[in-house]
Motif scaffolding. Structure first.
Motif, PDB file in Angstrom:
ATOM      1  N   ARG A 134       0.823  -1.212   0.000  1.00 25.46           N
ATOM      2  CA  ARG A 134       0.000   0.000   0.000  1.00 25.46           C
ATOM      3  C   ARG A 134       0.856   1.260   0.000  1.00 25.46           C
ATOM      4  NH1 ARG A 134      -4.001  -0.710   4.893  1.00 25.46           N
ATOM      5  NH2 ARG A 134      -4.614   1.398   4.218  1.00 25.46           N
ATOM      6  N   CYS A 135       1.920   1.254   0.784  1.00 23.30           N
ATOM      7  CA  CYS A 135       2.784   2.435   0.827  1.00 23.30           C
ATOM      8  C   CYS A 135       3.533   2.612  -0.492  1.00 23.30           C
ATOM      9  CB  CYS A 135       3.783   2.308   1.983  1.00 23.30           C
ATOM     10  SG  CYS A 135       3.030   2.411   3.623  1.00 23.30           S
ATOM     11  N   LEU A 136       3.989   1.520  -1.074  1.00 17.21           N
ATOM     12  CA  LEU A 136       4.674   1.607  -2.361  1.00 17.21           C
ATOM     13  C   LEU A 136       3.732   2.149  -3.428  1.00 17.21           C
ATOM     14  CD1 LEU A 136       7.251   1.015  -4.012  1.00 17.21           C
ATOM     15  CD2 LEU A 136       6.333  -1.279  -4.443  1.00 17.21           C
ATOM     16  N   GLU A 137       2.472   1.745  -3.380  1.00 18.70           N
ATOM     17  CA  GLU A 137       1.490   2.200  -4.366  1.00 18.70           C
ATOM     18  C   GLU A 137       1.269   3.704  -4.258  1.00 18.70           C
ATOM     19  OE1 GLU A 137      -2.625   0.279  -6.179  1.00 18.70           O
ATOM     20  OE2 GLU A 137      -2.134   0.015  -4.050  1.00 18.70           O
ATOM     21  N   ILE A 138       1.384   4.251  -3.065  1.00 14.69           N
ATOM     22  CA  ILE A 138       1.205   5.687  -2.867  1.00 14.69           C
ATOM     23  C   ILE A 138       2.460   6.455  -3.275  1.00 14.69           C
ATOM     24  CG2 ILE A 138       0.951   7.483  -1.098  1.00 14.69           C
ATOM     25  CD1 ILE A 138      -0.917   5.584   0.389  1.00 14.69           C
ATOM     26  N   VAL A 139       3.617   5.943  -2.875  1.00 13.02           N
ATOM     27  CA  VAL A 139       4.868   6.677  -3.085  1.00 13.02           C
ATOM     28  C   VAL A 139       5.390   6.505  -4.506  1.00 13.02           C
ATOM     29  CG1 VAL A 139       7.255   6.914  -2.299  1.00 13.02           C
ATOM     30  CG2 VAL A 139       5.451   6.443  -0.641  1.00 13.02           C
ATOM     31  N   GLU A 140       5.326   5.298  -5.041  1.00 11.68           N
ATOM     32  CA  GLU A 140       5.823   5.003  -6.399  1.00 11.68           C
ATOM     33  C   GLU A 140       4.781   4.187  -7.149  1.00 11.68           C
ATOM     34  OE1 GLU A 140       8.189   5.509  -8.519  1.00 11.68           O
ATOM     35  OE2 GLU A 140       9.451   6.864  -7.348  1.00 11.68           O
ATOM     36  N   PRO A 141       3.708   4.811  -7.624  1.00  9.30           N
ATOM     37  CA  PRO A 141       2.617   4.055  -8.264  1.00  9.30           C
ATOM     38  C   PRO A 141       3.062   3.277  -9.504  1.00  9.30           C
ATOM     39  CG  PRO A 141       2.326   6.444  -8.554  1.00  9.30           C
ATOM     40  CD  PRO A 141       3.416   6.259  -7.557  1.00  9.30           C
ATOM     41  N   LYS A 142       3.984   3.842 -10.280  1.00  8.28           N
ATOM     42  CA  LYS A 142       4.426   3.140 -11.484  1.00  8.28           C
ATOM     43  C   LYS A 142       5.173   1.862 -11.125  1.00  8.28           C
ATOM     44  CE  LYS A 142       7.156   3.721 -15.714  1.00  8.28           C
ATOM     45  NZ  LYS A 142       8.008   4.658 -16.513  1.00  8.28           N
ATOM     46  N   LEU A 143       6.061   1.940 -10.153  1.00  9.57           N
ATOM     47  CA  LEU A 143       6.809   0.762  -9.727  1.00  9.57           C
ATOM     48  C   LEU A 143       5.874  -0.277  -9.125  1.00  9.57           C
ATOM     49  CD1 LEU A 143       9.465  -0.717  -9.185  1.00  9.57           C
ATOM     50  CD2 LEU A 143       9.690   0.606  -7.070  1.00  9.57           C
ATOM     51  N   ALA A 144       4.927   0.171  -8.304  1.00  6.51           N
ATOM     52  CA  ALA A 144       3.983  -0.759  -7.694  1.00  6.51           C
ATOM     53  C   ALA A 144       3.135  -1.449  -8.758  1.00  6.51           C
ATOM     54  CB  ALA A 144       3.085  -0.014  -6.705  1.00  6.51           C
ATOM     55  N   ALA A 145       2.654  -0.688  -9.734  1.00  8.63           N
ATOM     56  CA  ALA A 145       1.818  -1.274 -10.789  1.00  8.63           C
ATOM     57  C   ALA A 145       2.599  -2.311 -11.590  1.00  8.63           C
ATOM     58  CB  ALA A 145       1.294  -0.170 -11.710  1.00  8.63           C
ATOM     59  N   TYR A 146       3.866  -2.047 -11.851  1.00 10.52           N
ATOM     60  CA  TYR A 146       4.685  -3.001 -12.603  1.00 10.52           C
ATOM     61  C   TYR A 146       4.879  -4.291 -11.812  1.00 10.52           C
ATOM     62  CZ  TYR A 146       8.549  -4.990 -15.249  1.00 10.52           C
ATOM     63  OH  TYR A 146       9.337  -5.836 -15.985  1.00 10.52           O
ATOM     64  N   LEU A 147       5.169  -4.162 -10.522  1.00  5.98           N
ATOM     65  CA  LEU A 147       5.357  -5.366  -9.697  1.00  5.98           C
ATOM     66  C   LEU A 147       4.054  -6.152  -9.585  1.00  5.98           C
ATOM     67  CD1 LEU A 147       7.646  -4.008  -6.815  1.00  5.98           C
ATOM     68  CD2 LEU A 147       8.277  -5.603  -8.630  1.00  5.98           C
ATOM     69  N   PHE A 148       2.937  -5.450  -9.403  1.00  5.74           N
ATOM     70  CA  PHE A 148       1.653  -6.148  -9.292  1.00  5.74           C
ATOM     71  C   PHE A 148       1.303  -6.856 -10.594  1.00  5.74           C
ATOM     72  CE2 PHE A 148       0.238  -2.736  -6.004  1.00  5.74           C
ATOM     73  CZ  PHE A 148       1.080  -3.318  -5.067  1.00  5.74           C
ATOM     74  N   SER A 149       1.652  -6.237 -11.725  1.00  2.00           N
ATOM     75  CA  SER A 149       1.356  -6.868 -13.022  1.00  2.00           C
ATOM     76  C   SER A 149       2.130  -8.162 -13.208  1.00  2.00           C
ATOM     77  CB  SER A 149       1.681  -5.895 -14.161  1.00  2.00           C
ATOM     78  OG  SER A 149       3.088  -5.706 -14.287  1.00  2.00           O
ATOM     79  N   LYS A 150       3.240  -8.280 -12.508  1.00  2.00           N
ATOM     80  CA  LYS A 150       4.051  -9.504 -12.555  1.00  2.00           C
ATOM     81  C   LYS A 150       3.696 -10.466 -11.425  1.00  2.00           C
ATOM     82  CE  LYS A 150       6.645  -8.131 -16.016  1.00  2.00           C
ATOM     83  NZ  LYS A 150       6.703  -8.861 -17.314  1.00  2.00           N
ATOM     84  N   GLY A 151       2.646 -10.117 -10.683  1.00  2.00           N
ATOM     85  CA  GLY A 151       2.247 -10.970  -9.572  1.00  2.00           C
ATOM     86  C   GLY A 151       3.189 -10.907  -8.392  1.00  2.00           C
ATOM     87  N   MET A 152       3.938  -9.815  -8.270  1.00  2.00           N
ATOM     88  CA  MET A 152       4.951  -9.683  -7.222  1.00  2.00           C
ATOM     89  C   MET A 152       4.441  -8.800  -6.090  1.00  2.00           C
ATOM     90  SD  MET A 152       7.537 -11.533  -8.005  1.00  2.00           S
ATOM     91  CE  MET A 152       8.750 -10.864  -6.865  1.00  2.00           C
ATOM     92  N   GLN A 153       3.647  -9.391  -5.217  1.00  2.00           N
ATOM     93  CA  GLN A 153       3.281  -8.702  -3.988  1.00  2.00           C
ATOM     94  C   GLN A 153       4.399  -8.870  -2.961  1.00  2.00           C
ATOM     95  OE1 GLN A 153       0.879 -10.284  -5.804  1.00  2.00           O
ATOM     96  NE2 GLN A 153      -0.205  -8.388  -6.311  1.00  2.00           N
ATOM     97  N   ALA A 154       4.372  -8.023  -1.953  1.00  2.00           N
ATOM     98  CA  ALA A 154       5.432  -8.043  -0.941  1.00  2.00           C
ATOM     99  C   ALA A 154       5.511  -9.378  -0.210  1.00  2.00           C
ATOM    100  CB  ALA A 154       5.214  -6.907   0.062  1.00  2.00           C
TER     101      ALA A 154
END
Length: 457
Positions: free
Chosen positions: A341-361
């Protein structure tokens, strides 16, 4: 930001200011014994402050962290100097020297060597006995000047800084020995399966900390938690008469034991108190979970004795992050969701890329959350990062993990398989991570920051 009332351990800072000069006490330990400081505070200072229960924690709100990060000069410190002792607990070297064979800079441990202002505040106490102001100054100095240490991360005063910031009372040596003499705890086998691989590739840790000491400490903590769990179990209600005893024997189903009687409707209607402080260990807490060995390692490395490390580690896991060892590590899993959640707020592009690859924390940050980043070398940088976490709150470890991801941003975005990159984080750079974390704090909404503070409780 919550306001912390001065407590017994924090009064130690003020107690130093009123202590007699040690010029005639050549055997006085450096910065004095933690036991002496905690058991013999200055009575004048104690009487001048209101009596409050021991509820202080090391957490600091985002406003204090941001405000102090913007200051460009240290706050005022007391100007008088006290004589210091030449002895150094835990070291056999001559006064004024560090361990032989190590390239290091002197940090106030010898005659004629200038002390840092952080060490001076820790030794001399706050001005005019103002403990709250002294604690704020101590936090700021940790953030702005960094704890003096040699190349191995060893500092002459770091352990006392941690004890004060975490508000930890001393543990008598006999109490620790009594736990050791009880022998193997129920978690002993699990502990032995983990200790031999604790920071196995770190030569600094292996040179200073033995596996035997790690086993003893973890086993002692397991006994202490085991005892706390036993006290929290519901006791069977005594019967009022012999007839009542016979009725219980006849009517109680075989699957229900004496210690696990069904609750009455009145009992079930009573709210269960939220675990806090020393009562945070309950029936659903584990006496040992995998990863506690790594979390324990920096305490043993930095401490002067096993008893100090035991006091720090036990208090830390039962007061600051009891959720990490309770309910299948529910606190760790909440922390992992907060990383996303914090990554999505601070770096939305990076978070979206990781989520698209199925890479949750959950897939890559579990060790970093559970061990407060102690799983990522080098160990001296871990110690500096912990100085910051203990000063402003261990909950900031979540944002420190986000900061590490941001520092890897370009590499992650350029990789078609970020899971390979995130299998192991790059070496810690505490200074850069702390600086980035302070910037990240400004972007975190207040409700989310409140969740950060509470996630490990």
């Amino acid at each position: 930001m919550s306001t912390s009332h001065p407590t017994q351990a924090q009064l130690n800072l003020a107690a130093l200011a009123g202590s007699p000069s040690p010029r005639t006490m050549p055997t006085l330990r450096k910065i004095q014994s933690h036991q002496v400081l905690s058991s013999n505070p200055n009575p004048n200072i104690l009487s001048a402050l209101p009596s409050q229960p021991s509820t202080a924690r090391s957490s600091a709100g985002p406003e204090e962290l941001i405000r102090q990060a913007q200051l460009d000069s240290p706050v005022r410190l007391r100007t008088h100097r006290r004589a210091r002792s030449n002895s150094d607990a835990g070291s056999r070297d001559a006064p004024g020297t560090l361990t032989r064979g190590r390239s290091a800079r002197k940090t106030g441990s010898g005659v004629g060597v200038r002390r840092s202002i952080l060490e001076s505040l820790l030794r001399d106490g706050p001005q005019q006995g103002d403990v709250a102001e002294g604690l704020q100054e101590l936090r700021y100095l940790v953030l702005s000047t960094r704890v003096d240490a040699d190349n191995d991360g060893m500092s002459t005063y770091r352990i006392y800084l941690w004890l004060g910031l975490l508000d930890i009372s001393p543990v008598p040596t006999d109490d620790y020995l009594a736990l050791i003499h009880r022998g193997r705890s129920p978690a002993y086998t699990k502990i032995r399966n983990d200790t031999f691989r604790t920071l196995a590739t770190d030569p600094l840790f292996k040179r200073r900390v033995t596996e035997a000491s790690l086993i003893r400490l973890l086993n002692a903590v397991a006994w202490r938690i085991h005892d706390a769990k036993a006290k929290s179990r519901p006791k069977s209600r005594p019967s009022s008469s012999r007839r009542r005893e016979m009725e219980l024997l006849i009517n109680t189903p075989p699957s229900i034991t004496e210690e696990e009687e069904p609750q009455s409707p009145e009992d079930s209607a009573k709210p269960t108190p939220s675990p806090r402080g020393n009562n945070a260990i309950g029936r659903d807490s584990a006496i040992y979970v995998q990863g506690m060995n790594v979390l324990c390692a920096p305490f043993l490395y930095a401490a002067r004795s096993e008893v100090e490390a035991f006091a720090l580690f036990h208090s830390f896991i039962t007061r600051e992050c009891p959720g990490y060892i309770r309910g299948a590590m529910d606190g760790v899993h909440r922390g992992l969701r907060l990383v996303d959640r914090c990554l999505e707020i601070v770096e939305p592009k990076l978070a979206a890329y990781l989520f698209s690859k199925g890479m949750q924390a959950e897939l890559y940050a579990f060790p970093s959350v559970l061990t407060m980043c102690a799983c990522t070398p080098p160990l001296p940088e871990v110690l500096h990062l912990w100085d910051f976490l203990f000063a402003y709150g261990p909950h900031l470890n979540i944002l420190c993990i986000v900061a590490q991801l941001i520092r890897m941003r370009d590499t992650i975005l350029e990789s078609p398989s970020p899971n390979k990159i995130l299998r192991s984080f790059p070496p810690l750079d505490a200074k850069e991570i702390i600086a980035l974390t302070v910037l990240i704090v400004r972007k975190i909404p207040e409700p989310l920051y409140a969740e950060l503070i509470e996630h490990a409780k």
